[in-house]
Design a protein around this motif. Structure first.
Motif, PDB file in Angstrom:
ATOM      1  N   GLN A 135       0.816  -1.215   0.000  1.00  0.00           N
ATOM      2  CA  GLN A 135       0.000   0.000   0.000  1.00  0.00           C
ATOM      3  C   GLN A 135       0.850   1.266   0.000  1.00  0.00           C
ATOM      4  N   LEU A 136       2.122   1.112   0.322  1.00  0.00           N
ATOM      5  CA  LEU A 136       3.009   2.273   0.263  1.00  0.00           C
ATOM      6  C   LEU A 136       3.436   2.589  -1.158  1.00  0.00           C
ATOM      7  N   GLY A 137       3.170   1.676  -2.069  1.00  0.00           N
ATOM      8  CA  GLY A 137       3.484   1.911  -3.466  1.00  0.00           C
ATOM      9  C   GLY A 137       4.958   1.802  -3.799  1.00  0.00           C
ATOM     10  N   LEU A 138       5.707   0.996  -3.026  1.00  0.00           N
ATOM     11  CA  LEU A 138       7.142   0.862  -3.282  1.00  0.00           C
ATOM     12  C   LEU A 138       7.447  -0.198  -4.331  1.00  0.00           C
ATOM     13  N   GLY A 139       6.510  -1.072  -4.584  1.00  0.00           N
ATOM     14  CA  GLY A 139       6.720  -2.107  -5.597  1.00  0.00           C
ATOM     15  C   GLY A 139       7.546  -3.296  -5.128  1.00  0.00           C
ATOM     16  N   LEU A 161       2.030  -9.402  -3.847  1.00  0.00           N
ATOM     17  CA  LEU A 161       1.802  -9.232  -5.286  1.00  0.00           C
ATOM     18  C   LEU A 161       0.470  -8.535  -5.543  1.00  0.00           C
ATOM     19  N   LEU A 162      -0.571  -8.973  -4.851  1.00  0.00           N
ATOM     20  CA  LEU A 162      -1.886  -8.360  -5.015  1.00  0.00           C
ATOM     21  C   LEU A 162      -1.902  -6.938  -4.466  1.00  0.00           C
ATOM     22  N   SER A 163      -1.181  -6.738  -3.342  1.00  0.00           N
ATOM     23  CA  SER A 163      -1.158  -5.399  -2.764  1.00  0.00           C
ATOM     24  C   SER A 163      -0.438  -4.410  -3.680  1.00  0.00           C
ATOM     25  N   ASP A 164       0.691  -4.874  -4.272  1.00  0.00           N
ATOM     26  CA  ASP A 164       1.395  -4.016  -5.225  1.00  0.00           C
ATOM     27  C   ASP A 164       0.518  -3.683  -6.439  1.00  0.00           C
TER      28      ASP A 164
END
Length: 243
Positions: free
Chosen positions: A34-38, A88-91
């Motif tokens: 959720q932080l969007g770091l990948g 993977l889903l969160s990214d």
């Protein structure tokens, strides 16, 4: 780690704590995603590290037993897989939202449709999962090396203890033999001195106040002849006096 050996071992508590690695890996992957770091998928590998550490913490002993290692390995594998998939889903969801996708999943469900974000390119799935697998294997290798080192240290400690015990027994035996030999030598010396004292020259049996073995002074031949002549003359004089 050194304090583990002084506390009672508990497999049940170690197993219970190691299971917590599963929700820990999932939560960590989702939060990082959720932080969007990948890198949320890679974070899933924390499940393997956490499984061994939590088991050691709960059991109060380093993971060296085969049963403990196998249990932690299974729990760590499950935690890593679920964590990687969650990451993977969160990214994907974070990327979907950042690109303008709707976040109203609940509303979409009630509306009869739902949009589930998922990576469209294969490398977006394969690469993160490969890195996660490598990290998980690295965690297993590290813990296996630690277990082997603990076993080696235990074997070396036992060997040193056996060698020390054997050395002490050998030294004790050597001292005992040395003491016995010294005692025997002293006894032999005392016996020899006693025999020498018995066999020492003595004055012998006394005869007329003089030692029997004392040599009598030898008389000369001339003295003997003179004494014999005196006896003959004395005897001849006695015969003439009787006549």
């Amino acid at each position: 780690m050194s304090d583990f050996s002084t506390k009672p071992y508990s497999f049940a508590l170690g197993a219970l704590l190691s299971v917590l690695a599963i929700p820990l890996a999932i939560a960590a992957a989702v939060i990082v995603g959720q932080l969007g770091l990948g890198i949320a998928t890679v974070v899933g590998a924390i499940g393997m590290f956490a499984a061994f550490q939590l088991f050691a913490l709960g059991s109060r002993h380093t993971v060296t037993r085969a049963r403990d290692f196998l249990f932690a390995l299974i729990v760590g594998a499950i935690a890593t897989v679920l964590g990687a998939l969650s990451g993977l889903l969160s990214d994907a969801y974070s990327a979907f939202v950042s690109s303008g996708g709707t976040t109203g999943i609940i509303e979409s469900i009630f509306a009869g449709r739902i949009e589930l974000p998922f990576p469209s390119r294969p490398e977006e799935v394969v690469v993160p999962l490969t890195i996660t697998a490598v990290l998980a294997v690295l965690a297993v290798v590290m813990n296996a090396a630690k277990a082997l080192a603990a076993h080696r240290d235990a074997i070396v400690a036992k060997a040193n203890a056996v060698a020390t015990s054997a050395t002490n027994r050998l030294e004790t035996s050597r001292n005992a033999l040395s003491s016995s030999a010294s005692t025997s030598a002293n006894a032999a010396n005392q016996f020899a001195n006693h025999v020498m004292t018995i066999n020492a020259s003595s004055p012998g049996i006394l005869l007329n106040g003089k030692p029997l073995n004392e040599e009598q002074p030898k008389k000369h031949l001339w003295s003997s002849l003179t004494e014999l002549r005196h006896k003959v003359v004395k005897a001849w004089s006695g015969l003439r006096t009787r006549q």
